[in-house]
Design a protein around this motif. Structure first.
Motif, PDB file in Angstrom:
ATOM      1  N   THR A  10       0.851  -1.186   0.000  1.00 45.65           N
ATOM      2  CA  THR A  10       0.000   0.000   0.000  1.00 45.65           C
ATOM      3  C   THR A  10       0.889   1.238   0.000  1.00 45.65           C
ATOM      4  N   SER A  12       2.215   4.727   1.546  1.00 43.07           N
ATOM      5  CA  SER A  12       2.460   5.209   2.898  1.00 43.07           C
ATOM      6  C   SER A  12       1.721   6.523   3.130  1.00 43.07           C
ATOM      7  N   HIS A  13       1.445   6.809   4.381  1.00 42.70           N
ATOM      8  CA  HIS A  13       0.822   8.086   4.742  1.00 42.70           C
ATOM      9  C   HIS A  13       1.759   9.261   4.469  1.00 42.70           C
ATOM     10  N   ARG A  44      -5.650   4.202   2.856  1.00 41.28           N
ATOM     11  CA  ARG A  44      -5.595   2.803   3.325  1.00 41.28           C
ATOM     12  C   ARG A  44      -6.408   1.874   2.437  1.00 41.28           C
ATOM     13  N   SER A  45      -7.343   2.424   1.660  1.00 37.80           N
ATOM     14  CA  SER A  45      -8.170   1.581   0.791  1.00 37.80           C
ATOM     15  C   SER A  45      -7.431   1.175  -0.488  1.00 37.80           C
ATOM     16  N   ARG A  47      -4.729  -0.707  -2.539  1.00 40.44           N
ATOM     17  CA  ARG A  47      -3.925  -1.920  -2.352  1.00 40.44           C
ATOM     18  C   ARG A  47      -3.325  -2.314  -3.697  1.00 40.44           C
TER      19      ARG A  47
END
Length: 141
Positions: A10, A12-13, A44-45, A47
């Motif tokens: 995913t 990263s923030h 986060r959604s 992928r």
């Protein structure tokens, strides 16, 4: 040959650090708190799943959408390490493809970007060889 998963990841923030900082700066307005939460859920959604045949990008909070790119369609890859990302050991992989619906896209702010890029490059070549696909560029005059 059975399709195998090579990598799942995913973003990263760190990629939304600017948004988070602005929301923190204006959190006294209350609304930016919800913007930061929505941004975190949205991020986060997303992928990424790399297999021996394709790269799948799934995104969406309530409704999901999955984009797939066959690896033999990848024409070129670029690896970027923006300054802020380098601090957190993150990088971007930019894909240039011959697919009409997903010509240019990137895996943004991922860990071990150089390792992932090597795996992608290796499997692009293997996939092309297995499918007997050759890339031909014709430039118009």
């Amino acid at each position: 040959m059975q399709e195998e998963t090579l990598w799942v990841g995913t973003s990263s923030h760190v990629s939304k650090l600017g948004t988070y900082l602005l929301c923190l700066l204006f959190c006294w307005l209350i609304v930016p708190i919800f913007i930061a939460i929505w941004t975190a859920f949205e991020l986060r959604s997303i992928r990424y799943q790399l297999t021996t045949e394709r790269l799948q990008i799934t995104a969406g909070i309530f409704s999901k959408r999955t984009e797939q790119i066959e690896l033999y369609r990848v024409k070129d890859l670029t690896l970027e390490y923006p300054f802020i990302y380098r601090i957190f050991s993150k990088g971007n992989i930019l894909f240039y493809t011959s697919d009409h619906t997903l010509q240019n896209f990137s895996l943004e702010a991922i860990s071990n970007a150089d390792g992932v890029m090597d795996v992608v490059r290796e499997h692009v070549e293997l996939c092309r060889e297995r499918k007997r696909v050759r890339e031909v560029d014709i430039e118009s005059l």
